[in-house]
Design a protein around this motif. Structure first.
Motif, PDB file in Angstrom:
ATOM      1  N   SER A  90       4.272 -12.043   6.366  1.00 56.97           N
ATOM      2  CA  SER A  90       2.863 -11.939   5.991  1.00 56.97           C
ATOM      3  C   SER A  90       2.144 -10.980   6.930  1.00 56.97           C
ATOM      4  CB  SER A  90       2.199 -13.316   6.062  1.00 56.97           C
ATOM      5  OG  SER A  90       2.866 -14.239   5.247  1.00 56.97           O
ATOM      6  N   ASP A  91       1.079 -10.349   6.401  1.00 55.33           N
ATOM      7  CA  ASP A  91       0.271  -9.444   7.229  1.00 55.33           C
ATOM      8  C   ASP A  91       1.185  -8.485   8.003  1.00 55.33           C
ATOM      9  OD1 ASP A  91      -1.888  -9.818  10.133  1.00 55.33           O
ATOM     10  OD2 ASP A  91      -1.913  -8.303   8.535  1.00 55.33           O
ATOM     11  N   SER A  92       2.001  -7.751   7.295  1.00 57.08           N
ATOM     12  CA  SER A  92       3.027  -6.927   7.931  1.00 57.08           C
ATOM     13  C   SER A  92       2.408  -5.908   8.891  1.00 57.08           C
ATOM     14  CB  SER A  92       3.869  -6.223   6.875  1.00 57.08           C
ATOM     15  OG  SER A  92       3.055  -5.452   6.020  1.00 57.08           O
ATOM     16  N   GLN A  93       3.138  -5.662   9.963  1.00 58.96           N
ATOM     17  CA  GLN A  93       2.687  -4.754  11.015  1.00 58.96           C
ATOM     18  C   GLN A  93       3.706  -3.638  11.199  1.00 58.96           C
ATOM     19  OE1 GLN A  93       2.154  -7.316  14.438  1.00 58.96           O
ATOM     20  NE2 GLN A  93       0.580  -8.531  13.418  1.00 58.96           N
ATOM     21  N   LEU A  94       3.254  -2.542  11.797  1.00 56.87           N
ATOM     22  CA  LEU A  94       4.144  -1.393  11.992  1.00 56.87           C
ATOM     23  C   LEU A  94       5.377  -1.793  12.806  1.00 56.87           C
ATOM     24  CD1 LEU A  94       1.573   1.465  12.687  1.00 56.87           C
ATOM     25  CD2 LEU A  94       2.684   0.869  10.531  1.00 56.87           C
ATOM     26  N   ARG A  97      16.849  -2.575   5.069  1.00 58.62           N
ATOM     27  CA  ARG A  97      16.030  -1.711   5.939  1.00 58.62           C
ATOM     28  C   ARG A  97      14.594  -1.755   5.447  1.00 58.62           C
ATOM     29  NH1 ARG A  97      17.412   1.693   9.631  1.00 58.62           N
ATOM     30  NH2 ARG A  97      19.589   1.759   8.920  1.00 58.62           N
ATOM     31  N   LEU A  98      13.717  -2.306   6.269  1.00 60.89           N
ATOM     32  CA  LEU A  98      12.309  -2.465   5.912  1.00 60.89           C
ATOM     33  C   LEU A  98      11.467  -1.441   6.656  1.00 60.89           C
ATOM     34  CD1 LEU A  98      10.016  -4.101   4.567  1.00 60.89           C
ATOM     35  CD2 LEU A  98       9.974  -5.514   6.628  1.00 60.89           C
ATOM     36  N   THR A  99      10.634  -0.734   5.904  1.00 59.62           N
ATOM     37  CA  THR A  99       9.716   0.234   6.496  1.00 59.62           C
ATOM     38  C   THR A  99       8.288  -0.204   6.184  1.00 59.62           C
ATOM     39  OG1 THR A  99      11.305   2.028   6.202  1.00 59.62           O
ATOM     40  CG2 THR A  99       8.994   2.647   6.572  1.00 59.62           C
ATOM     41  N   ILE A 100       7.482  -0.293   7.219  1.00 62.41           N
ATOM     42  CA  ILE A 100       6.064  -0.616   7.047  1.00 62.41           C
ATOM     43  C   ILE A 100       5.289   0.708   7.104  1.00 62.41           C
ATOM     44  CG2 ILE A 100       4.112  -1.989   7.829  1.00 62.41           C
ATOM     45  CD1 ILE A 100       6.594  -3.611   6.960  1.00 62.41           C
ATOM     46  N   ILE A 101       4.559   0.971   6.051  1.00 60.79           N
ATOM     47  CA  ILE A 101       3.853   2.253   5.919  1.00 60.79           C
ATOM     48  C   ILE A 101       2.420   2.111   6.417  1.00 60.79           C
ATOM     49  CG2 ILE A 101       3.111   4.034   4.274  1.00 60.79           C
ATOM     50  CD1 ILE A 101       5.376   2.887   2.427  1.00 60.79           C
ATOM     51  N   PRO A 102       1.981   3.007   7.312  1.00 67.79           N
ATOM     52  CA  PRO A 102       0.612   2.884   7.845  1.00 67.79           C
ATOM     53  C   PRO A 102      -0.448   3.095   6.757  1.00 67.79           C
ATOM     54  CG  PRO A 102       1.905   4.443   9.133  1.00 67.79           C
ATOM     55  CD  PRO A 102       2.727   4.090   7.928  1.00 67.79           C
TER      56      PRO A 102
END
Lengths: 113, 119
Positions: B80-84, B114-119
């Motif tokens: 939840s509320d994913s962060q960089l 592979r998880l990427t969090i996009i800004p």
């Protein structure tokens, strides 16, 4: 600080030249294990040890040896490395009490040319 | 033998959104443990969360929670509320229960997402 220490972190070497990757833990853990990580395969267990002088094969032991002469150390030995052993290697340790979480070292990147 | 399957090789999500990573496993064991490990670019293996199979309640750790469905042999991870800083490879892992000093406490891993969090 509780930790599992692997050395070296990186190594490039040639086929057939014996090498040892050291692993040491400072938590008095009985159980220690080696894994290799390859793309698309996840991590697979190479060898494990339940305590001093007690070691056994994991899922992919071919080409590797280990020893457990002291509780804190569990070296991984490649007697005659080959290119198919190029991989990322992890050492892990834990207490043998109700499957405590395993602590991992920071990994060793081996390249065999 | 146990197997662990992660069917999503890669995922990406916008920062602050919620993301769910899937994991299924196959085993004949009744008593076991399931884990999610995070591997950031630094290559460290970091334990995110752990679930005991005998517990019906889903484990939670701050922004991380699991949906454990024992009958379906499913173990998904919700962030939840994913962060960089959540950008990493995530591995699902299985360990069967063994009595102390008996048996290999081997972790069986999936192939990772592979998880990427996009800004």
């Amino acid at each position: 600080e509780a930790q599992v220490t692997q050395n070296p972190r990186y190594l490039i070497t040639v086929t057939g030249k014996k090498l040892t990757v050291t692993c040491s833990q400072n938590m008095n853990h009985e159980y220690m294990s080696w894994y290799r990580q390859d793309p698309g395969l996840g991590l697979r267990q190479i060898y494990y040890s339940m305590n001093v002088e007690v070691t056994d094969k994991g899922d992919v032991p071919e080409g590797y040896k280990v020893s457990r002469k002291e509780k804190r150390n569990f070296p991984l030995i490649l007697e005659s490395p080959s290119p198919n052993q190029t991989s990322l290697y992890f050492c892990a340790s834990s207490l043998i009490q109700g499957q405590q979480p395993q602590h991992f070292g920071d990994g060793t990147r081996l390249s065999i040319l | 033998a146990q197997t662990v399957t992660q069917s999503q090789p890669e995922m990406s999500v916008q920062e602050a959104e919620t993301v769910t990573l899937s994991c299924t496993y196959d085993t004949s064991e009744n008593n076991y443990y399931l884990f999610w490990y995070k591997q950031p670019p630094s290559r460290q293996m970091i334990l995110v969360i752990r679930q005991e199979a005998y517990k019906q309640q889903n484990a939670t750790e701050n922004r991380f929670s699991v949906n454990f469905q024992k009958a379906a042999k499913s173990f998904s991870l919700k962030i939840s509320d994913s962060q960089l800083g959540d950008t990493a490879m995530y591995f699902c892992a299985f360990m069967k229960h063994t009595e102390a000093n008996f048996g290999n406490e081997k972790l069986t891993f999936g192939t990772g997402t592979r998880l990427t969090i996009i800004p």
